[in-house]
Scaffold this motif. Structure first.
Motif, PDB file in Angstrom:
ATOM      1  N   GLY A  96       0.791  -1.224   0.000  1.00 41.69           N
ATOM      2  CA  GLY A  96       0.000   0.000   0.000  1.00 41.69           C
ATOM      3  C   GLY A  96       0.822   1.273   0.000  1.00 41.69           C
ATOM      4  N   THR A  97       2.141   1.141  -0.105  1.00 40.14           N
ATOM      5  CA  THR A  97       3.031   2.295  -0.169  1.00 40.14           C
ATOM      6  C   THR A  97       4.107   2.039  -1.219  1.00 40.14           C
ATOM      7  OG1 THR A  97       4.580   1.452   1.495  1.00 40.14           O
ATOM      8  CG2 THR A  97       2.721   2.778   2.307  1.00 40.14           C
ATOM      9  N   LEU A  98       4.824   3.105  -1.574  1.00 43.05           N
ATOM     10  CA  LEU A  98       5.959   2.979  -2.496  1.00 43.05           C
ATOM     11  C   LEU A  98       7.239   3.274  -1.735  1.00 43.05           C
ATOM     12  CD1 LEU A  98       4.649   4.877  -5.656  1.00 43.05           C
ATOM     13  CD2 LEU A  98       4.550   2.440  -5.137  1.00 43.05           C
ATOM     14  N   ASP A  99       8.206   2.384  -1.852  1.00 41.63           N
ATOM     15  CA  ASP A  99       9.520   2.667  -1.281  1.00 41.63           C
ATOM     16  C   ASP A  99      10.451   3.119  -2.404  1.00 41.63           C
ATOM     17  OD1 ASP A  99      10.626   0.342  -2.556  1.00 41.63           O
ATOM     18  OD2 ASP A  99      10.073  -0.883  -0.832  1.00 41.63           O
ATOM     19  N   LEU A 100      11.647   3.538  -2.032  1.00 43.16           N
ATOM     20  CA  LEU A 100      12.568   4.097  -3.026  1.00 43.16           C
ATOM     21  C   LEU A 100      12.937   3.081  -4.098  1.00 43.16           C
ATOM     22  CD1 LEU A 100      14.192   6.515  -3.986  1.00 43.16           C
ATOM     23  CD2 LEU A 100      16.028   5.820  -2.421  1.00 43.16           C
ATOM     24  N   ALA A 101      13.096   1.827  -3.723  1.00 44.45           N
ATOM     25  CA  ALA A 101      13.448   0.802  -4.715  1.00 44.45           C
ATOM     26  C   ALA A 101      12.335   0.646  -5.760  1.00 44.45           C
ATOM     27  CB  ALA A 101      13.724  -0.526  -4.029  1.00 44.45           C
ATOM     28  N   GLU A 102      11.083   0.657  -5.318  1.00 42.92           N
ATOM     29  CA  GLU A 102       9.957   0.531  -6.259  1.00 42.92           C
ATOM     30  C   GLU A 102       9.893   1.745  -7.180  1.00 42.92           C
ATOM     31  OE1 GLU A 102       6.768  -2.056  -3.634  1.00 42.92           O
ATOM     32  OE2 GLU A 102       7.058   0.059  -3.124  1.00 42.92           O
ATOM     33  N   VAL A 103      10.129   2.910  -6.619  1.00 48.68           N
ATOM     34  CA  VAL A 103      10.089   4.143  -7.406  1.00 48.68           C
ATOM     35  C   VAL A 103      11.224   4.159  -8.432  1.00 48.68           C
ATOM     36  CG1 VAL A 103      10.400   6.648  -7.237  1.00 48.68           C
ATOM     37  CG2 VAL A 103       8.843   5.477  -5.677  1.00 48.68           C
ATOM     38  N   LYS A 104      12.421   3.771  -7.999  1.00 51.25           N
ATOM     39  CA  LYS A 104      13.552   3.753  -8.931  1.00 51.25           C
ATOM     40  C   LYS A 104      13.357   2.706 -10.026  1.00 51.25           C
ATOM     41  CE  LYS A 104      17.420   5.773  -6.473  1.00 51.25           C
ATOM     42  NZ  LYS A 104      18.794   5.531  -6.003  1.00 51.25           N
ATOM     43  N   LYS A 105      12.760   1.587  -9.700  1.00 49.24           N
ATOM     44  CA  LYS A 105      12.486   0.563 -10.712  1.00 49.24           C
ATOM     45  C   LYS A 105      11.527   1.109 -11.770  1.00 49.24           C
ATOM     46  CE  LYS A 105      10.711  -4.129 -11.278  1.00 49.24           C
ATOM     47  NZ  LYS A 105      10.117  -5.289 -10.613  1.00 49.24           N
ATOM     48  N   ALA A 106      10.475   1.801 -11.326  1.00 48.75           N
ATOM     49  CA  ALA A 106       9.510   2.398 -12.262  1.00 48.75           C
ATOM     50  C   ALA A 106      10.179   3.481 -13.101  1.00 48.75           C
ATOM     51  CB  ALA A 106       8.324   2.967 -11.490  1.00 48.75           C
ATOM     52  N   ALA A 107      11.032   4.286 -12.465  1.00 51.92           N
ATOM     53  CA  ALA A 107      11.714   5.362 -13.187  1.00 51.92           C
ATOM     54  C   ALA A 107      12.685   4.808 -14.223  1.00 51.92           C
ATOM     55  CB  ALA A 107      12.449   6.265 -12.199  1.00 51.92           C
ATOM     56  N   ALA A 108      13.386   3.741 -13.886  1.00 52.93           N
ATOM     57  CA  ALA A 108      14.328   3.135 -14.834  1.00 52.93           C
ATOM     58  C   ALA A 108      13.583   2.553 -16.040  1.00 52.93           C
ATOM     59  CB  ALA A 108      15.152   2.058 -14.145  1.00 52.93           C
ATOM     60  N   ALA A 109      12.424   1.949 -15.782  1.00 53.87           N
ATOM     61  CA  ALA A 109      11.628   1.407 -16.885  1.00 53.87           C
ATOM     62  C   ALA A 109      11.142   2.529 -17.799  1.00 53.87           C
ATOM     63  CB  ALA A 109      10.444   0.607 -16.331  1.00 53.87           C
ATOM     64  N   LEU A 110      10.700   3.643 -17.204  1.00 61.37           N
ATOM     65  CA  LEU A 110      10.258   4.774 -18.019  1.00 61.37           C
ATOM     66  C   LEU A 110      11.434   5.371 -18.783  1.00 61.37           C
ATOM     67  CD1 LEU A 110       8.030   6.694 -18.947  1.00 61.37           C
ATOM     68  CD2 LEU A 110       8.650   8.157 -17.002  1.00 61.37           C
ATOM     69  N   PHE A 111      12.593   5.465 -18.150  1.00 63.89           N
ATOM     70  CA  PHE A 111      13.782   5.994 -18.819  1.00 63.89           C
ATOM     71  C   PHE A 111      14.045   5.205 -20.098  1.00 63.89           C
ATOM     72  CE2 PHE A 111      18.243   6.341 -19.804  1.00 63.89           C
ATOM     73  CZ  PHE A 111      18.589   7.642 -19.488  1.00 63.89           C
ATOM     74  N   ALA A 112      14.005   3.888 -19.999  1.00 66.80           N
ATOM     75  CA  ALA A 112      14.247   3.039 -21.175  1.00 66.80           C
ATOM     76  C   ALA A 112      13.211   3.306 -22.259  1.00 66.80           C
ATOM     77  CB  ALA A 112      14.241   1.571 -20.768  1.00 66.80           C
ATOM     78  N   LYS A 113      11.966   3.518 -21.848  1.00 62.94           N
ATOM     79  CA  LYS A 113      10.891   3.772 -22.814  1.00 62.94           C
ATOM     80  C   LYS A 113      11.053   5.144 -23.486  1.00 62.94           C
ATOM     81  CE  LYS A 113       6.618   2.860 -21.231  1.00 62.94           C
ATOM     82  NZ  LYS A 113       5.173   2.892 -20.985  1.00 62.94           N
ATOM     83  N   LEU A 114      11.547   6.122 -22.727  1.00 57.80           N
ATOM     84  CA  LEU A 114      11.704   7.480 -23.256  1.00 57.80           C
ATOM     85  C   LEU A 114      12.955   7.652 -24.113  1.00 57.80           C
ATOM     86  CD1 LEU A 114      10.762   9.630 -20.122  1.00 57.80           C
ATOM     87  CD2 LEU A 114       9.346   9.162 -22.140  1.00 57.80           C
ATOM     88  N   ASP A 115      13.809   6.645 -24.150  1.00 58.39           N
ATOM     89  CA  ASP A 115      15.085   6.719 -24.871  1.00 58.39           C
ATOM     90  C   ASP A 115      14.997   5.914 -26.175  1.00 58.39           C
ATOM     91  OD1 ASP A 115      17.757   7.157 -25.476  1.00 58.39           O
ATOM     92  OD2 ASP A 115      18.488   5.582 -24.143  1.00 58.39           O
ATOM     93  N   PRO A 116      14.250   6.420 -27.166  1.00 55.73           N
ATOM     94  CA  PRO A 116      14.031   5.638 -28.386  1.00 55.73           C
ATOM     95  C   PRO A 116      15.295   5.407 -29.206  1.00 55.73           C
ATOM     96  CG  PRO A 116      13.198   7.856 -28.694  1.00 55.73           C
ATOM     97  CD  PRO A 116      13.625   7.739 -27.249  1.00 55.73           C
TER      98      PRO A 116
END
Length: 130
Positions: free
Chosen positions: A37-57
């Motif tokens: 029910g909460t987000l920790d830093l590891a979960e947030v960084k995992k989501a951010a890294a996945a988005l980074f890969a998606k934004l880097d065409p």
């Protein structure tokens, strides 16, 4: 007895606060891999890294202002870019994510709940995850 004014105020409050709460609650559900029910830093960084890969065409390992698509202002990009090359590497991007996570975590418990994600700092963090 409930007056028309009470009903109108309740509806106004629900309309104004509903989308923000559901958006932050949806973020918790979307990125909460351990289902606590909460987000920790590891979960947030995992989501951010996945988005980074998606934004880097172009797969050059960096994001420029165009690829960031308004997630950071020009001033924020410049502050997050220590080598001043006009781009962010994954490590530089994750450093910004961590700064925003910490800003959204005023109780310093290491997790963000829906209420913290709905704060100004929390919404700034969510812009880097979506």
């Amino acid at each position: 007895m409930i007056s028309r004014r009470s009903v109108a105020l309740a509806l106004t409050f629900a309309v104004l606060s509903g989308p923000a709460w559901s958006a932050s609650g949806g973020a918790v559900k979307m990125f909460d891999t351990d289902n606590d029910g909460t987000l920790d830093l590891a979960e947030v960084k995992k989501a951010a890294a996945a988005l980074f890969a998606k934004l880097d065409p172009d797969h050059d390992g960096t994001l420029d202002a165009r690829e960031l698509r308004g997630r950071l202002t020009a001033k924020e990009l410049a502050a997050a870019d220590p080598d001043h090359d006009g781009t962010l590497t994954l490590d530089e991007y994750l450093a910004v994510v961590e700064q925003r996570f910490n800003a959204a975590n005023p109780d310093k418990d290491g997790t963000l709940d829906a209420k913290e994600l709905n704060s100004r700092a929390g919404r700034a963090l969510l812009r880097l995850l979506r």
